[in-house]
Write an enzyme that holds these catalytic residues in place. Structure first.
Site, PDB file in Angstrom:
ATOM      1  CE1 TYR A  53     -48.369  -5.508 -19.860  1.00  5.26           C
ATOM      2  CE2 TYR A  53     -50.404  -5.771 -18.616  1.00  5.26           C
ATOM      3  CZ  TYR A  53     -49.054  -6.024 -18.777  1.00  5.26           C
ATOM      4  OH  TYR A  53     -48.380  -6.777 -17.850  1.00  5.26           O
ATOM      5  NE  ARG A  56     -44.935  -2.136 -19.771  1.00  4.86           N
ATOM      6  CZ  ARG A  56     -44.472  -3.312 -19.339  1.00  4.86           C
ATOM      7  NH1 ARG A  56     -45.186  -4.028 -18.495  1.00  4.86           N
ATOM      8  NH2 ARG A  56     -43.314  -3.761 -19.745  1.00  4.86           N
ATOM      9  CD  GLN A  86     -35.220 -11.599 -18.416  1.00  2.00           C
ATOM     10  OE1 GLN A  86     -35.672 -11.700 -17.299  1.00  2.00           O
ATOM     11  NE2 GLN A  86     -33.984 -11.204 -18.643  1.00  2.00           N
ATOM     12  CG  ASN A  87     -36.727  -6.153 -22.731  1.00  2.00           C
ATOM     13  OD1 ASN A  87     -36.764  -6.376 -21.527  1.00  2.00           O
ATOM     14  ND2 ASN A  87     -35.727  -5.535 -23.320  1.00  2.00           N
ATOM     15  CB  VAL A  88     -43.453  -7.187 -23.309  1.00  2.00           C
ATOM     16  CG1 VAL A  88     -43.426  -8.416 -22.397  1.00  2.00           C
ATOM     17  CG2 VAL A  88     -43.502  -5.917 -22.463  1.00  2.00           C
ATOM     18  CG  ASP A  89     -38.949  -3.422 -25.982  1.00  2.00           C
ATOM     19  OD1 ASP A  89     -38.370  -4.011 -26.924  1.00  2.00           O
ATOM     20  OD2 ASP A  89     -38.362  -3.085 -24.935  1.00  2.00           O
ATOM     21  CG  HIS A 104     -41.234 -12.497 -19.510  1.00  2.00           C
ATOM     22  ND1 HIS A 104     -40.282 -11.807 -18.802  1.00  2.00           N
ATOM     23  CD2 HIS A 104     -41.144 -13.776 -19.079  1.00  2.00           C
ATOM     24  CE1 HIS A 104     -39.647 -12.644 -17.986  1.00  2.00           C
ATOM     25  NE2 HIS A 104     -40.140 -13.839 -18.148  1.00  2.00           N
ATOM     26  N   GLY A 171     -28.508  -6.168 -19.643  1.00  2.00           N
ATOM     27  CA  GLY A 171     -29.542  -5.391 -18.963  1.00  2.00           C
ATOM     28  C   GLY A 171     -30.602  -6.212 -18.268  1.00  2.00           C
ATOM     29  CB  SER A 173     -32.158  -7.499 -12.116  1.00  2.00           C
ATOM     30  OG  SER A 173     -33.410  -8.129 -12.328  1.00  2.00           O
TER      31      SER A 173
HETATM   32  P1  NAD Z   1     -34.946  -5.519 -14.219  1.00  2.00           P
HETATM   33  O1  NAD Z   1     -35.611  -4.178 -14.144  1.00  2.00           O
HETATM   34  O2  NAD Z   1     -35.150  -6.470 -13.112  1.00  2.00           O
HETATM   35  O3  NAD Z   1     -33.372  -5.257 -14.372  1.00  2.00           O
HETATM   36  C1  NAD Z   1     -32.890  -4.293 -15.275  1.00  2.00           C
HETATM   37  C2  NAD Z   1     -31.391  -4.418 -15.342  1.00  2.00           C
HETATM   38  O4  NAD Z   1     -30.965  -3.486 -16.306  1.00  2.00           O
HETATM   39  C3  NAD Z   1     -30.675  -4.104 -14.020  1.00  2.00           C
HETATM   40  O5  NAD Z   1     -29.714  -5.089 -13.763  1.00  2.00           O
HETATM   41  C4  NAD Z   1     -30.034  -2.745 -14.328  1.00  2.00           C
HETATM   42  O6  NAD Z   1     -28.781  -2.583 -13.654  1.00  2.00           O
HETATM   43  C5  NAD Z   1     -29.808  -2.844 -15.831  1.00  2.00           C
HETATM   44  N1  NAD Z   1     -29.691  -1.575 -16.524  1.00  2.00           N
HETATM   45  C6  NAD Z   1     -30.209  -0.352 -16.213  1.00  2.00           C
HETATM   46  N2  NAD Z   1     -29.839   0.554 -17.125  1.00  2.00           N
HETATM   47  C7  NAD Z   1     -29.088  -0.108 -18.047  1.00  2.00           C
HETATM   48  C8  NAD Z   1     -28.439   0.280 -19.251  1.00  2.00           C
HETATM   49  N3  NAD Z   1     -28.472   1.543 -19.687  1.00  2.00           N
HETATM   50  N4  NAD Z   1     -27.759  -0.653 -19.956  1.00  2.00           N
HETATM   51  C9  NAD Z   1     -27.699  -1.953 -19.511  1.00  2.00           C
HETATM   52  N5  NAD Z   1     -28.293  -2.376 -18.382  1.00  2.00           N
HETATM   53  C10 NAD Z   1     -28.982  -1.457 -17.666  1.00  2.00           C
HETATM   54  O7  NAD Z   1     -35.342  -6.131 -15.647  1.00  2.00           O
HETATM   55  P2  NAD Z   1     -35.393  -7.637 -16.173  1.00  2.00           P
HETATM   56  O8  NAD Z   1     -34.240  -8.409 -15.630  1.00  2.00           O
HETATM   57  O9  NAD Z   1     -35.617  -7.559 -17.638  1.00  2.00           O
HETATM   58  O10 NAD Z   1     -36.700  -8.228 -15.532  1.00  2.00           O
HETATM   59  C11 NAD Z   1     -37.864  -7.473 -15.350  1.00  2.00           C
HETATM   60  C12 NAD Z   1     -39.157  -7.998 -15.965  1.00  2.00           C
HETATM   61  O11 NAD Z   1     -39.933  -6.862 -16.314  1.00  2.00           O
HETATM   62  C13 NAD Z   1     -39.044  -8.779 -17.223  1.00  2.00           C
HETATM   63  O12 NAD Z   1     -39.848  -9.883 -17.054  1.00  2.00           O
HETATM   64  C14 NAD Z   1     -39.630  -7.941 -18.348  1.00  2.00           C
HETATM   65  O13 NAD Z   1     -40.546  -8.684 -19.129  1.00  2.00           O
HETATM   66  C15 NAD Z   1     -40.392  -6.893 -17.650  1.00  2.00           C
HETATM   67  N6  NAD Z   1     -40.188  -5.541 -18.257  1.00  2.00           N
HETATM   68  C16 NAD Z   1     -39.962  -5.367 -19.604  1.00  2.00           C
HETATM   69  C17 NAD Z   1     -39.751  -4.097 -20.140  1.00  2.00           C
HETATM   70  C18 NAD Z   1     -39.550  -3.914 -21.641  1.00  2.00           C
HETATM   71  O14 NAD Z   1     -40.232  -4.530 -22.422  1.00  2.00           O
HETATM   72  N7  NAD Z   1     -38.602  -3.088 -22.065  1.00  2.00           N
HETATM   73  C19 NAD Z   1     -39.752  -2.996 -19.311  1.00  2.00           C
HETATM   74  C20 NAD Z   1     -39.973  -3.205 -17.953  1.00  2.00           C
HETATM   75  C21 NAD Z   1     -40.193  -4.486 -17.438  1.00  2.00           C
END
Ligand code: NAD
Length: 229
Positions: A53, A56, A86-89, A104, A171, A173
């Site tokens: 973490y 990250r 769902q992002n933690v950023d 999350h 963005g 899945s």
């Molecule tokens: P996921 O990785 O399961 O899905 C990512 C989705 O983003 C996919 O459907 C993909 O096609 C799409 N994608 C890829 N590039 C893109 C773009 N340029 N523009 C738009 N969409 C794009 O991610 P999720 O559904 O958020 O679930 C994953 C888990 O992982 C979450 O619980 C999250 O908390 C965690 N996570 C968070 C971060 C962060 O904070 N940024 C990073 C990684 C994982």
């Protein structure tokens, strides 16, 4: 005021340089992040989890909000907008969105191992290491929902979804539960937009409109269209 709810996932931050979950190899060359983001790992391998973490968090501070995060701020000029992420950023915050629910957890917060109410901010650039203690004397842990842990803000997110006039998924899945279940609570009269270059598999509904584009391309276009109504 018309209510717009956003459900953002890792894909919105991808073009800011933060890897999605699926691109997890980029995060950690040796370990599967899913194995590091579990309560078992936190208990048995605390140092590695903290290190994961820390990495990250450092990456987050080196990244900037992109055109998609910024477009959502413009939307607030006309609509009552809530961002469920769902992002933690912290890129939604740094872009300027004002109403954000982190489902999350948050990378820039840590909490007591024993008392989830004792939460403290982590200053930019600081790492949290073994021996860094909370005010109750327990090891500080990431303020993150680890795999298998309950999602405390889920019921709040469901209530927000229930009152949405327009719902936009960006963005995600929609494979991570329970977050993906939020879609089941959107009223049938709401339009649902899904912005993602890879259309996620969702239950077919007449009110879903797919925008098969990257967040920084598809979202500003959608926001312009919504602002011109
Ligand atoms: P996921 O990785 O399961 O899905 C990512 C989705 O983003 C996919 O459907 C993909 O096609 C799409 N994608 C890829 N590039 C893109 C773009 N340029 N523009 C738009 N969409 C794009 O991610 P999720 O559904 O958020 O679930 C994953 C888990 O992982 C979450 O619980 C999250 O908390 C965690 N996570 C968070 C971060 C962060 O904070 N940024 C990073 C990684 C994982």
């Amino acid at each position: 005021m018309i209510k717009i709810t956003i459900l953002s996932g890792a894909g919105i931050s991808k073009e800011s340089g933060i890897d999605t979950f699926r691109d997890a190899d980029g995060f950690w060359p040796k370990y599967d992040p899913r194995e590091l983001a579990s309560p078992e790992a936190l208990k048995n391998n605390t140092e590695k989890v903290l290190e994961f973490y820390n990495m990250r968090r450092q990456k987050m501070w080196k990244s900037d909000p992109n055109a998609a995060h910024l477009a959502l701020v413009d939307l607030e000029n006309r609509y009552d907008v809530t961002v469920i992420t769902q992002n933690v950023d912290n890129l939604h915050e740094r872009a300027g969105s004002t109403n954000i629910l982190h489902l999350h957890g948050e990378l820039d917060k840590v909490r007591s191992m024993d008392n989830s109410d004792i939460i403290v901010d982590v200053e930019k650039g600081r790492d949290i290491n073994l021996g860094d203690l909370s005010e109750d004397g327990t090891q500080l842990r990431p303020h993150i929902v680890l795999f298998g842990e309950p999602v405390p803000r889920m019921s709040e997110a469901i209530e927000i979804a229930k009152t949405s006039d327009i719902f936009i998924v960006i963005g995600s899945s929609l494979q991570v539960y329970p977050a993906a279940e939020i879609l089941d609570f959107i009223p049938s009269y709401s339009d649902i937009y899904i912005v993602d270059p890879e259309v996620p598999s969702v239950q077919e509904k007449d009110n879903i409109i797919f925008i098969k584009e990257k967040a920084t391309v598809g979202l500003p276009k959608l926001v312009n269209e919504l602002l011109s109504r």
